[in-house]
Design a protein around this motif. Sequence first.
Motif, mmCIF file in Angstrom:
data_model
loop_
_atom_site.group_PDB
_atom_site.id
_atom_site.type_symbol
_atom_site.label_atom_id
_atom_site.label_comp_id
_atom_site.label_asym_id
_atom_site.label_seq_id
_atom_site.Cartn_x
_atom_site.Cartn_y
_atom_site.Cartn_z
ATOM 1 N N THR A 99 0.451 -1.046 0.144
ATOM 2 C CA THR A 99 -0.192 -0.051 0.400
ATOM 3 C C THR A 99 0.793 1.293 -0.232
ATOM 4 O O THR A 99 0.677 2.284 -0.546
ATOM 5 C CB THR A 99 -0.836 -0.179 1.532
ATOM 6 N N VAL A 100 1.843 1.506 0.821
ATOM 7 C CA VAL A 100 2.921 2.519 1.030
ATOM 8 C C VAL A 100 3.288 2.433 -0.567
ATOM 9 O O VAL A 100 3.629 3.642 -0.895
ATOM 10 C CB VAL A 100 4.160 2.189 1.554
ATOM 11 N N PHE A 101 4.038 1.826 -1.355
ATOM 12 C CA PHE A 101 4.106 1.972 -2.426
ATOM 13 C C PHE A 101 3.087 2.449 -3.506
ATOM 14 O O PHE A 101 3.075 3.174 -4.218
ATOM 15 C CB PHE A 101 5.052 -0.015 -3.035
ATOM 16 N N LYS A 102 1.735 1.660 -3.419
ATOM 17 C CA LYS A 102 1.262 1.852 -4.404
ATOM 18 C C LYS A 102 0.781 3.708 -4.028
ATOM 19 O O LYS A 102 0.744 4.607 -5.755
ATOM 20 C CB LYS A 102 0.134 1.260 -4.330
ATOM 21 N N ASP A 103 0.129 3.677 -3.093
ATOM 22 C CA ASP A 103 -0.774 5.245 -2.608
ATOM 23 C C ASP A 103 0.604 6.398 -2.451
ATOM 24 O O ASP A 103 0.218 7.417 -2.394
ATOM 25 C CB ASP A 103 -1.258 4.740 -0.866
ATOM 26 N N VAL A 155 1.379 -6.691 -12.409
ATOM 27 C CA VAL A 155 2.217 -6.644 -11.660
ATOM 28 C C VAL A 155 3.821 -6.256 -12.300
ATOM 29 O O VAL A 155 4.284 -6.398 -13.068
ATOM 30 C CB VAL A 155 2.845 -8.435 -11.833
ATOM 31 N N TRP A 156 4.203 -4.914 -10.967
ATOM 32 C CA TRP A 156 5.361 -4.488 -11.756
ATOM 33 C C TRP A 156 6.763 -5.126 -11.314
ATOM 34 O O TRP A 156 6.317 -6.520 -10.137
ATOM 35 C CB TRP A 156 5.854 -2.983 -10.212
ATOM 36 N N ASP A 157 7.504 -5.372 -12.222
ATOM 37 C CA ASP A 157 8.885 -5.994 -11.481
ATOM 38 C C ASP A 157 9.490 -5.763 -10.387
ATOM 39 O O ASP A 157 9.341 -4.029 -10.456
ATOM 40 C CB ASP A 157 10.002 -5.538 -13.117
ATOM 41 N N ALA A 158 9.950 -6.568 -10.105
ATOM 42 C CA ALA A 158 9.916 -6.562 -7.939
ATOM 43 C C ALA A 158 11.293 -5.982 -8.210
ATOM 44 O O ALA A 158 11.182 -5.017 -7.271
ATOM 45 C CB ALA A 158 10.720 -8.097 -8.005
ATOM 46 N N ASN A 159 12.174 -5.618 -9.192
ATOM 47 C CA ASN A 159 13.282 -4.459 -9.188
ATOM 48 C C ASN A 159 12.832 -3.608 -9.183
ATOM 49 O O ASN A 159 13.630 -2.178 -8.008
ATOM 50 C CB ASN A 159 14.113 -5.209 -10.622
ATOM 51 N N ALA A 160 11.832 -3.129 -9.933
ATOM 52 C CA ALA A 160 11.296 -1.841 -10.024
ATOM 53 C C ALA A 160 10.989 -1.383 -8.877
ATOM 54 O O ALA A 160 10.886 -0.353 -8.233
ATOM 55 C CB ALA A 160 10.809 -1.323 -11.051
ATOM 56 N N ARG A 161 10.004 -2.088 -8.476
ATOM 57 C CA ARG A 161 9.304 -1.858 -7.317
ATOM 58 C C ARG A 161 10.063 -1.652 -5.801
ATOM 59 O O ARG A 161 9.360 -0.629 -5.899
ATOM 60 C CB ARG A 161 8.715 -3.264 -7.347
ATOM 61 N N TRP A 162 10.885 -2.423 -5.576
ATOM 62 C CA TRP A 162 11.930 -2.374 -4.431
ATOM 63 C C TRP A 162 12.637 -1.406 -4.179
ATOM 64 O O TRP A 162 13.060 -0.695 -3.303
ATOM 65 C CB TRP A 162 12.634 -3.484 -4.475
ATOM 66 N N LEU A 166 12.464 1.288 -1.443
ATOM 67 C CA LEU A 166 13.187 1.793 -0.597
ATOM 68 C C LEU A 166 13.227 3.852 -0.716
ATOM 69 O O LEU A 166 14.038 4.542 0.129
ATOM 70 C CB LEU A 166 14.744 1.471 -0.974
ATOM 71 N N GLN A 167 13.042 3.915 -2.077
ATOM 72 C CA GLN A 167 13.295 5.467 -1.938
ATOM 73 C C GLN A 167 11.958 5.875 -1.452
ATOM 74 O O GLN A 167 12.940 7.206 -1.118
ATOM 75 C CB GLN A 167 13.392 5.974 -3.717
ATOM 76 N N ILE A 168 11.354 6.063 -1.728
ATOM 77 C CA ILE A 168 9.901 6.293 -0.620
ATOM 78 C C ILE A 168 10.497 6.219 0.690
ATOM 79 O O ILE A 168 10.306 7.299 1.275
ATOM 80 C CB ILE A 168 8.503 5.729 -1.253
ATOM 81 N N PRO A 212 19.101 -7.717 -9.986
ATOM 82 C CA PRO A 212 20.245 -7.167 -9.763
ATOM 83 C C PRO A 212 19.844 -5.921 -9.849
ATOM 84 O O PRO A 212 20.982 -4.941 -9.347
ATOM 85 C CB PRO A 212 20.640 -6.960 -11.351
ATOM 86 N N LEU A 213 18.996 -4.872 -10.658
ATOM 87 C CA LEU A 213 18.964 -3.786 -10.041
ATOM 88 C C LEU A 213 18.778 -3.670 -8.174
ATOM 89 O O LEU A 213 19.206 -2.311 -8.464
ATOM 90 C CB LEU A 213 17.457 -3.196 -10.332
ATOM 91 N N VAL A 214 18.127 -3.988 -7.648
ATOM 92 C CA VAL A 214 17.956 -4.066 -6.348
ATOM 93 C C VAL A 214 19.347 -3.894 -5.809
ATOM 94 O O VAL A 214 20.000 -3.128 -4.425
ATOM 95 C CB VAL A 214 17.170 -4.628 -5.675
ATOM 96 N N SER A 215 19.790 -4.802 -6.207
ATOM 97 C CA SER A 215 21.324 -5.219 -5.748
ATOM 98 C C SER A 215 22.415 -3.966 -5.594
ATOM 99 O O SER A 215 22.990 -3.324 -5.281
ATOM 100 C CB SER A 215 22.269 -6.475 -6.033
#
Length: 282
Positions: A99-103, A155-162, A166-168, A212-215
């Motif tokens: 919800t934090v990510f979505k809103d 559904v977002w790719d987990a790399n972009a979502r995480w 994290l930036q939020i 890889p993007l998250v890492s």
Amino acid sequence: MHTPEIVLLGGPNSGKTHYFGQLYIRLRRHAGQLQIRSDQGTPPDLSPLEEVLHCLENGRSASHTPTKTWREVLLPLVDAQGSEMNLFWPDYGGEQLETVFKDREVPEAWRDRLSKADGWVLLIRLRKETTYPDVLAELSERAKHSNGSEARPGVWDANARWVELLQILLHVAGLGTVERLRSPRLTVLLSCYDELETSEVLPSKVLATHLPLVSAFIHSLWADDAVSVWGLSALGCALDKDSENDKFIDEGPEHQGWVIASNGGERDADLTQPLAWLLKAS
């Protein structure tokens, strides 16, 4: 004297409830590098722990934490050298992070903890993360046969979502991204590590292979000595919520589960190690 405070972040089905229960059992039975501080006694409200402890003692998995739940247990910890930390373990439905990510809105309780924390513990269950490794090629192919009206995947790719999440959280905590961070220190736990069929020695390489993007984001933002990645299997095996695992019961939950240290090595039954790493660095 400042007592470091640690917060835990994990999405739905990330394994945080089982890790919570197994960690507490080890803390009470002195089966690790950390112990509960004797001067504090028993935490005043253990109700968030009751179900998971009962299930583990009976060799069953605990049920999913309801989405709207928000409760917190303070675990006052100390290591063998007398260094102390306060672990604020939030019991919440992992969907709240979704919800934090979505809103793009963070509840006040989260804001307060994030801004005060000296360390973050992030649980990621790689087998539950959705990725689209061939997404660019797929989008290119779709563009050849589409007028541009095709809907985007839900559904977002987990790399972009995480990375976005994290930036939020960093923004809410008042932390910039210009200079590499030394505080809060970050421990990434790759939960349910026993699910992964991997020959990689280092958990950090497993994270880099799967996300890889998250890492890359984490290691570019945090200083090298301020982040560690661990493999975590809180239970050591899969449990069923409706049937008992006799071996799990007979051997005792405190003898089940393990971690793989950030520098590799053998499985270690001390589930307090990732938190002890944060404490030693404080």
